[in-house]
Motif scaffolding. Structure first.
Motif, PDB file in Angstrom:
ATOM      1  N   TRP A  93     -20.204 -22.393  32.750  1.00  0.00           N
ATOM      2  CA  TRP A  93     -20.296 -22.477  31.285  1.00  0.00           C
ATOM      3  C   TRP A  93     -21.716 -22.233  30.834  1.00  0.00           C
ATOM      4  CZ3 TRP A  93     -16.531 -23.184  27.623  1.00  0.00           C
ATOM      5  CH2 TRP A  93     -15.248 -23.506  28.090  1.00  0.00           C
ATOM      6  N   THR A 128     -23.270 -22.608  20.605  1.00  0.00           N
ATOM      7  CA  THR A 128     -22.386 -21.515  21.012  1.00  0.00           C
ATOM      8  C   THR A 128     -22.079 -21.667  22.497  1.00  0.00           C
ATOM      9  OG1 THR A 128     -23.368 -20.084  19.384  1.00  0.00           O
ATOM     10  CG2 THR A 128     -22.175 -19.011  21.148  1.00  0.00           C
ATOM     11  N   GLU A 142     -11.131 -16.205  29.664  1.00  0.00           N
ATOM     12  CA  GLU A 142     -10.873 -16.617  28.278  1.00  0.00           C
ATOM     13  C   GLU A 142     -11.082 -18.113  28.136  1.00  0.00           C
ATOM     14  OE1 GLU A 142      -7.286 -15.354  26.045  1.00  0.00           O
ATOM     15  OE2 GLU A 142      -7.017 -14.066  27.804  1.00  0.00           O
ATOM     16  N   SER A 188     -20.008 -20.148  25.952  1.00  0.00           N
ATOM     17  CA  SER A 188     -19.294 -19.038  26.574  1.00  0.00           C
ATOM     18  C   SER A 188     -19.107 -19.402  28.042  1.00  0.00           C
ATOM     19  CB  SER A 188     -20.048 -17.722  26.409  1.00  0.00           C
ATOM     20  OG  SER A 188     -21.293 -17.802  27.042  1.00  0.00           O
ATOM     21  N   CYS A 189     -18.340 -18.577  28.721  1.00  0.00           N
ATOM     22  CA  CYS A 189     -18.018 -18.879  30.113  1.00  0.00           C
ATOM     23  C   CYS A 189     -18.120 -17.583  30.893  1.00  0.00           C
ATOM     24  CB  CYS A 189     -16.617 -19.472  30.155  1.00  0.00           C
ATOM     25  SG  CYS A 189     -15.917 -19.649  31.786  1.00  0.00           S
ATOM     26  N   SER A 190     -18.602 -17.678  32.133  1.00  0.00           N
ATOM     27  CA  SER A 190     -18.784 -16.490  32.967  1.00  0.00           C
ATOM     28  C   SER A 190     -18.054 -16.641  34.283  1.00  0.00           C
ATOM     29  CB  SER A 190     -20.263 -16.272  33.278  1.00  0.00           C
ATOM     30  OG  SER A 190     -20.938 -15.908  32.122  1.00  0.00           O
ATOM     31  N   HIS A 244     -17.716 -12.002  31.306  1.00  0.00           N
ATOM     32  CA  HIS A 244     -18.031 -13.046  30.323  1.00  0.00           C
ATOM     33  C   HIS A 244     -16.938 -13.160  29.263  1.00  0.00           C
ATOM     34  CE1 HIS A 244     -22.014 -12.789  32.093  1.00  0.00           C
ATOM     35  NE2 HIS A 244     -21.903 -11.477  31.960  1.00  0.00           N
ATOM     36  N   THR A 245     -16.724 -14.377  28.811  1.00  0.00           N
ATOM     37  CA  THR A 245     -15.796 -14.576  27.699  1.00  0.00           C
ATOM     38  C   THR A 245     -16.509 -14.234  26.392  1.00  0.00           C
ATOM     39  OG1 THR A 245     -16.519 -16.829  27.271  1.00  0.00           O
ATOM     40  CG2 THR A 245     -14.699 -16.558  28.820  1.00  0.00           C
ATOM     41  N   ALA A 246     -15.716 -14.062  25.361  1.00  0.00           N
ATOM     42  CA  ALA A 246     -16.311 -13.989  24.033  1.00  0.00           C
ATOM     43  C   ALA A 246     -16.875 -15.383  23.728  1.00  0.00           C
ATOM     44  CB  ALA A 246     -15.248 -13.620  23.022  1.00  0.00           C
ATOM     45  N   PRO A 247     -18.042 -15.467  23.053  1.00  0.00           N
ATOM     46  CA  PRO A 247     -18.590 -16.790  22.758  1.00  0.00           C
ATOM     47  C   PRO A 247     -17.790 -17.497  21.653  1.00  0.00           C
ATOM     48  CG  PRO A 247     -19.992 -15.079  21.860  1.00  0.00           C
ATOM     49  CD  PRO A 247     -18.885 -14.379  22.579  1.00  0.00           C
ATOM     50  N   CYS A 262     -11.840 -22.833  30.380  1.00  0.00           N
ATOM     51  CA  CYS A 262     -12.084 -21.433  30.698  1.00  0.00           C
ATOM     52  C   CYS A 262     -11.103 -21.031  31.798  1.00  0.00           C
ATOM     53  CB  CYS A 262     -13.525 -21.267  31.173  1.00  0.00           C
ATOM     54  SG  CYS A 262     -13.955 -19.573  31.562  1.00  0.00           S
TER      55      CYS A 262
END
Ligand SMILES: *[C@@H]1O[C@H](CO)[C@@H](O)[C@H](O)[C@H]1NC(C)=O
Ligand SMILES: *[C@@H]1O[C@H](CO)[C@@H](O)[C@H](O)[C@H]1NC(C)=O
Length: 398
Positions: free
Chosen positions: A156, A204, A124, A206-208, A220-223, A143
């Motif tokens: 990221w 945008t 998250e 996001s993080c993985s 993966h996080t929600a973007p 994250c």
């Protein structure tokens, strides 16, 4: 020499041993049961077999046999000779071996290397920024991945592309914590980013989470989409939507709008208002027939691109607003390839240089080929003329 031969011999011995024992890497999920089969063992008692394990729970090799007692609630040998661990823990990582003798007296060894894993919760992004300021470092967010094993890594992504920390525009502060009882990992990764002036206005992020064991899926996080503004706002209204409309800013990259022929000019129209206004482009006083958008990219600038550009932001409640005008021009340079700080410059220059070198090599090869061919032709010609001369002489003598 001797050492090399010895190493070689050992490698051979080790690989043969591996083939005989059938080394196998096993991954097991923490908390789940694990069954390891004892190869070559009779399916039913009486069996001649022995399990040996060396794990985080054992001090040296622990031996288990079908006749012996189960080892607490950790492991026991099943009637078919397999070893059962009812609930695998981090301490069960290690080596497991079984030696079995079949009814006909053939001995088989099994060798397992067990590694355990736990899938963390979905990562998250906590404390995300509300907006980013161009040209200065901003904290984008943190994250968090909780409860994984082994630790794994967080990375990221910006608009779907992995961000590589470079210590300048992109930096990441990481922290790894381990739960004192469960031994599971919690990872934190805080992203600091300096958005380029004139860059994307709505990036945008996001993080993985990449697991520490191979062949396990990334998570993966929600973007999150953030807005990049170029100036500090002059005070926000109490309910957030009463934002005063600021002047429409036009940013040109490279600064001054002058490039060498073939360079790239990027014009970015920044009109900080919610909802985002529609943006149209004007060149030399006439609207450009383009779909509305905040970025105007002029690749491979030629003479026809020179002129005065401005943008118009049309906002449903405020009406149209025009930016200042900027001029785009071409620098006439004597030498080729020198650009006035164009962003694409280095890449294009390298390409041009590479092509130049390749072209040059090609030309040299061609020239050498031509010279060799020419020499051969000459030699052939000489030989021919010598032959004819010799023939002539012979004829003259006759
Ligand atoms: C098992 O893992 C080790 C190291 O983790 C590796 O060197 C070896 O090649 C693996 N063996 C197999 C059969 O995958
Ligand atoms: C032995 O029994 C267990 C549990 O019933 C089973 O999971 C395992 O596959 C069996 N092993 C063999 C070699 O049949």
């Amino acid at each position: 020499m001797a050492a090399g031969a010895a190493v070689g011999a050992w490698m051979l011995v080790l690989s043969l041993w591996g083939a005989v024992t059938g080394d196998q890497n096993i991954t097991a999920r923490i908390g789940k049961p694990l069954v390891l089969n004892c190869k070559g063992a009779p399916k039913k008692p009486p069996q001649q077999l022995e399990w040996k394990l060396n794990t985080g729970r054992t001090e040296a090799w622990k031996v288990l046999s079908p006749q012996g007692d189960p080892w607490d609630s950790v492991a026991r040998v099943l009637p078919n000779g397999s070893l059962l661990l009812p609930a695998v823990g981090i301490q069960d990582e290690g080596t497991f071996r079984c030696r079995a003798t079949s009814r006909s007296g053939k001995e088989t060894k099994s060798n397992y290397r067990v590694r355990v894993y736990q899938i963390p919760g979905k990562p998250e992004i906590v404390d995300p920024a509300s907006e980013l300021m161009a040209g200065v470092p901003n904290k984008v967010g943190t994250c968090v991945s909780e409860g994984g094993y082994p630790a794994g890594t967080l990375s990221w992504l910006l608009d779907g592309k992995t961000l590589i920390p470079d210590g300048k525009g992109v930096s990441v502060k990481e922290e790894t914590k381990r739960h004192p009882e469960t031994g599971l990992f919690t990872l934190h990764s805080e992203l600091m980013l300096t958005p380029a002036r004139g860059g994307a206005l709505h990036p945008t992020f996001s993080c993985s989470f990449t697991p520490g064991l191979p062949r396990r899926k990334a998570l993966h996080t929600a973007p999150i989409q953030l807005r990049v503004s170029s100036e500090r706002r002059g005070g926000e209204g109490p309910n957030g939507d009463a934002v005063p409309v600021e002047e429409v800013q036009l940013v040109v990259e490279p600064e001054g709008g002058a490039v060498a022929p073939g360079g790239t000019v990027t014009l970015t129209c920044e009109a900080p208002a919610q909802p985002p206004p529609q943006i149209h482009w004007i060149k030399d006083g006439r609207p450009l027939p383009l779909p509305p958008g905040p970025v105007l990219l002029l690749p491979e600038v030629g003479p026809e691109d020179q002129g005065t550009y401005s943008c118009v932001a049309t906002h449903p409640s405020h009406g149209p607003q025009e930016s200042r005008a900027v001029s785009v021009s071409i620098i006439e340079t004597g030498e080729e390839g020198t650009t006035a700080g164009s962003v694409e410059g280095p890449g294009l220059e390298t390409l041009a240089l590479t092509l130049g070198i390749l072209g040059g090599l090609g030309t040299v090869a061609l020239l050498i080929g031509l010279i060799v061919w020419h020499r051969r032709q000459q030699r052939k010609g000489q030989e021919r003329s010598q032959k004819t001369r010799r023939k002539k002489r012979r004829r003259e003598r006759n």
